[in-house]
Design a protein around this motif. Structure first.
Motif, PDB file in Angstrom:
ATOM      1  N   THR A  17       0.836  -1.203   0.000  1.00 43.87           N
ATOM      2  CA  THR A  17       0.000   0.000   0.000  1.00 43.87           C
ATOM      3  C   THR A  17       0.870   1.252   0.000  1.00 43.87           C
ATOM      4  O   THR A  17       0.601   2.215  -0.733  1.00 43.87           O
ATOM      5  CB  THR A  17      -0.931   0.013   1.237  1.00 43.87           C
ATOM      6  N   VAL A  18       1.922   1.237   0.790  1.00 47.49           N
ATOM      7  CA  VAL A  18       2.842   2.379   0.860  1.00 47.49           C
ATOM      8  C   VAL A  18       3.568   2.561  -0.465  1.00 47.49           C
ATOM      9  O   VAL A  18       3.742   3.693  -0.935  1.00 47.49           O
ATOM     10  CB  VAL A  18       3.839   2.194   2.025  1.00 47.49           C
ATOM     11  N   ILE A  19       3.973   1.465  -1.094  1.00 50.00           N
ATOM     12  CA  ILE A  19       4.648   1.568  -2.393  1.00 50.00           C
ATOM     13  C   ILE A  19       3.721   2.226  -3.409  1.00 50.00           C
ATOM     14  O   ILE A  19       4.119   3.134  -4.135  1.00 50.00           O
ATOM     15  CB  ILE A  19       5.113   0.181  -2.891  1.00 50.00           C
ATOM     16  N   ILE A  20       2.455   1.802  -3.426  1.00 48.91           N
ATOM     17  CA  ILE A  20       1.505   2.395  -4.362  1.00 48.91           C
ATOM     18  C   ILE A  20       1.280   3.868  -4.028  1.00 48.91           C
ATOM     19  O   ILE A  20       1.269   4.718  -4.913  1.00 48.91           O
ATOM     20  CB  ILE A  20       0.172   1.605  -4.356  1.00 48.91           C
ATOM     21  N   VAL A  24       3.093   5.336  -7.197  1.00 48.82           N
ATOM     22  CA  VAL A  24       2.085   5.478  -8.241  1.00 48.82           C
ATOM     23  C   VAL A  24       1.343   6.803  -8.101  1.00 48.82           C
ATOM     24  O   VAL A  24       1.244   7.575  -9.053  1.00 48.82           O
ATOM     25  CB  VAL A  24       1.100   4.282  -8.210  1.00 48.82           C
ATOM     26  N   THR A  25       0.817   7.088  -6.918  1.00 50.02           N
ATOM     27  CA  THR A  25       0.053   8.322  -6.736  1.00 50.02           C
ATOM     28  C   THR A  25       0.932   9.494  -6.340  1.00 50.02           C
ATOM     29  O   THR A  25       0.456  10.619  -6.273  1.00 50.02           O
ATOM     30  CB  THR A  25      -1.046   8.139  -5.666  1.00 50.02           C
ATOM     31  N   ILE A  31       4.652   7.737   4.289  1.00 48.73           N
ATOM     32  CA  ILE A  31       5.416   7.930   5.528  1.00 48.73           C
ATOM     33  C   ILE A  31       4.466   7.952   6.728  1.00 48.73           C
ATOM     34  O   ILE A  31       4.725   7.314   7.740  1.00 48.73           O
ATOM     35  CB  ILE A  31       6.216   9.255   5.482  1.00 48.73           C
ATOM     36  N   GLY A  32       3.366   8.666   6.614  1.00 53.03           N
ATOM     37  CA  GLY A  32       2.397   8.724   7.706  1.00 53.03           C
ATOM     38  C   GLY A  32       1.804   7.357   8.001  1.00 53.03           C
ATOM     39  O   GLY A  32       1.570   7.002   9.155  1.00 53.03           O
TER      40      GLY A  32
END
Length: 152
Positions: A17-20, A24-25, A31-32
């Motif tokens: 999820t963090v990578i996306i 991507v976005t 980080i949060g």
């Protein structure tokens, strides 16, 4: 060390999820999400474990201080690296090496604790409860194996 690998596995969905979110976005929510999840894990998981264990859980000083030290170091590094609002490849590498050092520590945790204990002074005081707990668990495991062998 087993809990360390379980933590990696349970964090995999969050990792992707963090990578996306960051790649991507191109948002800074990654980080949060990481820091927020760490706070959630450290408070909620410990709290729920104590509630559902049905007994008082004994937590010794040594593992708490060990994990706190690695956690605070990671937060300090992350804060310092993010001051310029970007994380460069070598900063990422340093964070990964920090985690690798934590995993290595965990594979050698008992040896490190015993070495610290044998040094005496503050280190002995810090590890006294942990060493006693490790020895108690080893004795209980031996007794359990002896009972099992006697039944067979």
């Amino acid at each position: 060390a087993g809990a360390t690998f379980m933590a990696v596995g349970s964090s995999a969905p969050e990792f992707f999820t963090v990578i996306i979110a960051t790649m991507v976005t191109e948002s800074d929510e990654g980080i949060g999400d990481i820091v927020g999840a760490a706070v959630f894990n450290s408070m909620t998981i410990v709290g729920l474990t104590c509630i559902f264990a049905g007994q008082t859980l004994v937590i010794t000083k040594f593992p708490v201080l060990r994990d706190f030290s690695f956690y605070i170091l990671s937060i300090i590094l992350l804060f310092l690296f993010a001051l310029d609002e970007k994380i460069l490849w070598y900063e990422s590498l340093l964070l990964l090496l920090g985690y690798a050092s934590y995993v290595f520590w965990m594979t050698q945790n008992r040896k490190i604790a015993r070495a610290m204990h044998s040094r005496g002074g503050f280190l002995k005081t810090l590890t006294d409860d942990y060493i006693a707990d490790v020895e108690r668990r080893a004795k209980e495991a031996e007794e359990k194996e002896a009972k099992k062998a006697a039944k067979e």
